[in-house]
Design a protein around this motif. Structure first.
Motif, PDB file in Angstrom:
ATOM      1  N   ASP A  71      32.268  96.811  32.630  1.00 15.84           N
ATOM      2  CA  ASP A  71      31.746  98.128  32.264  1.00 15.84           C
ATOM      3  C   ASP A  71      31.678  99.057  33.468  1.00 15.84           C
ATOM      4  OD1 ASP A  71      31.451  97.944  29.499  1.00 15.84           O
ATOM      5  OD2 ASP A  71      29.466  97.028  29.649  1.00 15.84           O
ATOM      6  N   GLN A  72      31.271  98.536  34.614  1.00 13.51           N
ATOM      7  CA  GLN A  72      31.221  99.369  35.812  1.00 13.51           C
ATOM      8  C   GLN A  72      32.613  99.859  36.192  1.00 13.51           C
ATOM      9  OE1 GLN A  72      29.230  96.507  38.304  1.00 13.51           O
ATOM     10  NE2 GLN A  72      27.276  97.607  38.189  1.00 13.51           N
ATOM     11  N   ARG A  73      33.597  98.985  36.126  1.00 13.28           N
ATOM     12  CA  ARG A  73      34.971  99.386  36.443  1.00 13.28           C
ATOM     13  C   ARG A  73      35.484 100.408  35.430  1.00 13.28           C
ATOM     14  NH1 ARG A  73      39.320  99.670  34.571  1.00 13.28           N
ATOM     15  NH2 ARG A  73      38.644  98.563  32.694  1.00 13.28           N
ATOM     16  N   TYR A  74      35.213 100.165  34.152  1.00 16.22           N
ATOM     17  CA  TYR A  74      35.681 101.061  33.090  1.00 16.22           C
ATOM     18  C   TYR A  74      35.140 102.473  33.286  1.00 16.22           C
ATOM     19  CZ  TYR A  74      36.223 103.064  28.410  1.00 16.22           C
ATOM     20  OH  TYR A  74      36.535 103.884  27.356  1.00 16.22           O
ATOM     21  N   PHE A  75      33.841 102.580  33.521  1.00 16.09           N
ATOM     22  CA  PHE A  75      33.252 103.911  33.624  1.00 16.09           C
ATOM     23  C   PHE A  75      33.550 104.569  34.968  1.00 16.09           C
ATOM     24  CE2 PHE A  75      31.016 102.639  29.832  1.00 16.09           C
ATOM     25  CZ  PHE A  75      31.016 103.824  29.107  1.00 16.09           C
ATOM     26  N   LEU A  76      33.752 103.796  36.004  1.00 14.72           N
ATOM     27  CA  LEU A  76      34.181 104.383  37.263  1.00 14.72           C
ATOM     28  C   LEU A  76      35.565 105.000  37.093  1.00 14.72           C
ATOM     29  CD1 LEU A  76      33.760 105.003  40.199  1.00 14.72           C
ATOM     30  CD2 LEU A  76      34.393 102.643  40.758  1.00 14.72           C
ATOM     31  N   ASP A  77      36.454 104.278  36.433  1.00 12.64           N
ATOM     32  CA  ASP A  77      37.770 104.831  36.110  1.00 12.64           C
ATOM     33  C   ASP A  77      37.637 106.100  35.278  1.00 12.64           C
ATOM     34  OD1 ASP A  77      40.065 103.663  37.162  1.00 12.64           O
ATOM     35  OD2 ASP A  77      39.990 101.958  35.814  1.00 12.64           O
ATOM     36  N   LEU A  78      36.825 106.024  34.241  1.00 12.39           N
ATOM     37  CA  LEU A  78      36.642 107.148  33.319  1.00 12.39           C
ATOM     38  C   LEU A  78      36.162 108.397  34.045  1.00 12.39           C
ATOM     39  CD1 LEU A  78      36.197 108.387  30.426  1.00 12.39           C
ATOM     40  CD2 LEU A  78      33.908 107.389  30.536  1.00 12.39           C
ATOM     41  N   LEU A  79      35.168 108.228  34.910  1.00 10.24           N
ATOM     42  CA  LEU A  79      34.586 109.389  35.588  1.00 10.24           C
ATOM     43  C   LEU A  79      35.537 109.971  36.619  1.00 10.24           C
ATOM     44  CD1 LEU A  79      30.918 108.110  36.003  1.00 10.24           C
ATOM     45  CD2 LEU A  79      31.909 109.475  34.159  1.00 10.24           C
ATOM     46  N   LEU A  80      36.294 109.121  37.293  1.00 12.05           N
ATOM     47  CA  LEU A  80      37.289 109.620  38.239  1.00 12.05           C
ATOM     48  C   LEU A  80      38.341 110.452  37.522  1.00 12.05           C
ATOM     49  CD1 LEU A  80      37.717 106.443  40.475  1.00 12.05           C
ATOM     50  CD2 LEU A  80      36.757 108.635  41.208  1.00 12.05           C
ATOM     51  N   VAL A  81      38.765 109.982  36.346  1.00 13.39           N
ATOM     52  CA  VAL A  81      39.742 110.732  35.555  1.00 13.39           C
ATOM     53  C   VAL A  81      39.135 112.053  35.065  1.00 13.39           C
ATOM     54  CG1 VAL A  81      41.042 110.718  33.382  1.00 13.39           C
ATOM     55  CG2 VAL A  81      41.056 108.701  34.860  1.00 13.39           C
ATOM     56  N   ALA A  82      37.864 112.012  34.686  1.00  9.06           N
ATOM     57  CA  ALA A  82      37.220 113.190  34.093  1.00  9.06           C
ATOM     58  C   ALA A  82      37.146 114.373  35.039  1.00  9.06           C
ATOM     59  CB  ALA A  82      35.816 112.816  33.617  1.00  9.06           C
ATOM     60  N   ILE A  83      36.984 114.112  36.319  1.00  2.00           N
ATOM     61  CA  ILE A  83      36.709 115.227  37.238  1.00  2.00           C
ATOM     62  C   ILE A  83      37.710 115.375  38.375  1.00  2.00           C
ATOM     63  CG2 ILE A  83      34.235 115.334  36.775  1.00  2.00           C
ATOM     64  CD1 ILE A  83      33.790 113.619  39.234  1.00  2.00           C
ATOM     65  N   ALA A  84      38.827 114.656  38.300  1.00  2.00           N
ATOM     66  CA  ALA A  84      39.825 114.775  39.372  1.00  2.00           C
ATOM     67  C   ALA A  84      40.457 116.162  39.401  1.00  2.00           C
ATOM     68  CB  ALA A  84      40.905 113.704  39.215  1.00  2.00           C
ATOM     69  N   GLU A  85      40.583 116.785  38.240  1.00  2.00           N
ATOM     70  CA  GLU A  85      41.330 118.038  38.164  1.00  2.00           C
ATOM     71  C   GLU A  85      40.637 119.025  37.237  1.00  2.00           C
ATOM     72  OE1 GLU A  85      43.583 120.996  38.761  1.00  2.00           O
ATOM     73  OE2 GLU A  85      43.821 119.164  39.941  1.00  2.00           O
ATOM     74  N   HIS A  86      40.601 120.301  37.661  1.00  2.00           N
ATOM     75  CA  HIS A  86      39.979 121.335  36.829  1.00  2.00           C
ATOM     76  C   HIS A  86      40.620 122.693  37.077  1.00  2.00           C
ATOM     77  CE1 HIS A  86      36.479 123.439  34.837  1.00  2.00           C
ATOM     78  NE2 HIS A  86      36.682 122.405  34.026  1.00  2.00           N
ATOM     79  N   GLY A  87      41.933 122.676  37.327  1.00  3.40           N
ATOM     80  CA  GLY A  87      42.648 123.937  37.448  1.00  3.40           C
ATOM     81  C   GLY A  87      42.638 124.526  38.846  1.00  3.40           C
ATOM     82  N   MET A  88      42.957 125.812  38.915  1.00  2.00           N
ATOM     83  CA  MET A  88      43.125 126.500  40.190  1.00  2.00           C
ATOM     84  C   MET A  88      41.770 126.937  40.764  1.00  2.00           C
ATOM     85  SD  MET A  88      45.747 126.982  42.097  1.00  2.00           S
ATOM     86  CE  MET A  88      47.063 126.796  40.905  1.00  2.00           C
TER      87      MET A  88
END
Length: 262
Positions: free
Chosen positions: A54-71
């Motif tokens: 679960d820790q690995r899953y959500f760490l992956d999830l959160l990294l994906v969620a906020i890696a990119e947000h446009g210009m």
């Protein structure tokens, strides 16, 4: 000149010798490489322990969620820096990372501190709804902004925040901090007199705390995530340069007023 108390300098993270590298007591080449994902390795580096699923899953999830947000401004700074010196990839990356503060990258660290404070008061016997309402009032009366609330783009909901909460519920990891985050949404609406957007920072902090992540993660994860996004923009900048276009638009958008001329 010695600054501070004299002490023996130690580290528990890594040692490299001629024929091996040991990381957190594990053989890098013989054990970690080929077995751990980078996400799990990052967790090991920071904590000295390997993550649960679960820790690995959500760490992956959160990294994906906020890696990119446009210009974002941090991206613009990085791309304009690379345009100025195309050989300074590390400098351009640093220029972007330097701007990754609570205004641009989010307030997960502040949200975590707020949730920990709320949790402590509830543990001492306070009613959860009364505790979050009291904390919201304290913030408003001090003239502050509620961390984790409001967003200039995502309205009426931040889809990233809602997805994180949805998956936390689905996987059964929602605990007291996620519960307090949800209660805080209602408390902030009551104190501010309107429904404010629960942005991605609050669920990030809540889920990490419920999964027993160290508080240091609350700022480290957004920084690591956004570094990946910045590198993507810099790779594109090398192939499709727009840094000077951004700079030109910025200059054209600002009027010059020489009001102090003599």
């Amino acid at each position: 000149m010695q600054i501070g108390k004299a002490r023996t300098a130690t580290t528990e993270i890594c040692i490299a010798v001629a024929d091996a590298v040991e990381v957190r007591g594990r053989d890098l080449c013989g054990d970690l490489m080929g077995r751990l994902s980078f996400t799990a390795y990052f967790y090991l580096l920071l904590t000295g322990r390997e993550p649960t699923e679960d820790q690995r899953y959500f760490l992956d999830l959160l990294l994906v969620a906020i890696a990119e947000h446009g210009m974002m401004p941090t991206v613009q700074a990085a791309r304009m820096t690379l345009a100025s010196d195309p050989n300074a990839l590390q400098g351009a990356l640093a220029a972007g990372v330097l701007g990754c503060g609570p205004v641009i990258l989010g307030t997960s660290e502040l949200c975590g501190a707020l949730l920990l404070k709320a949790r402590a008061r509830v543990t001492e016997g306070g009613d959860a709804d009364e505790v979050v309402l009291e904390l919201a009032r304290e913030i408003r009366e001090a003239g502050g902004k509620a961390p984790g609330f409001g967003h200039p783009v995502h309205r009426p909901l931040d889809p990233r925040a809602e997805r994180i909460l949805e998956l936390a519920d689905q996987r059964g990891v929602s605990g007291p901090h996620v519960d307090l985050a949800r209660r805080m949404r209602e408390a902030v609406a009551q104190v501010w007199g309107k429904q404010l957007v629960l942005n991605v920072s609050m669920p990030i902090a809540a889920v990490l705390l419920d999964l027993d992540f160290p508080p240091a993660f609350l700022k480290a994860i957004p920084l690591l995530a956004r570094t990946g996004g910045l590198l993507a923009h810099l790779a594109e900048e090398q192939q499709n340069p727009i840094g000077f276009v951004l700079a030109g638009h910025a200059e054209a958008a600002v009027s010059y007023g020489a009001n102090n001329r003599t």
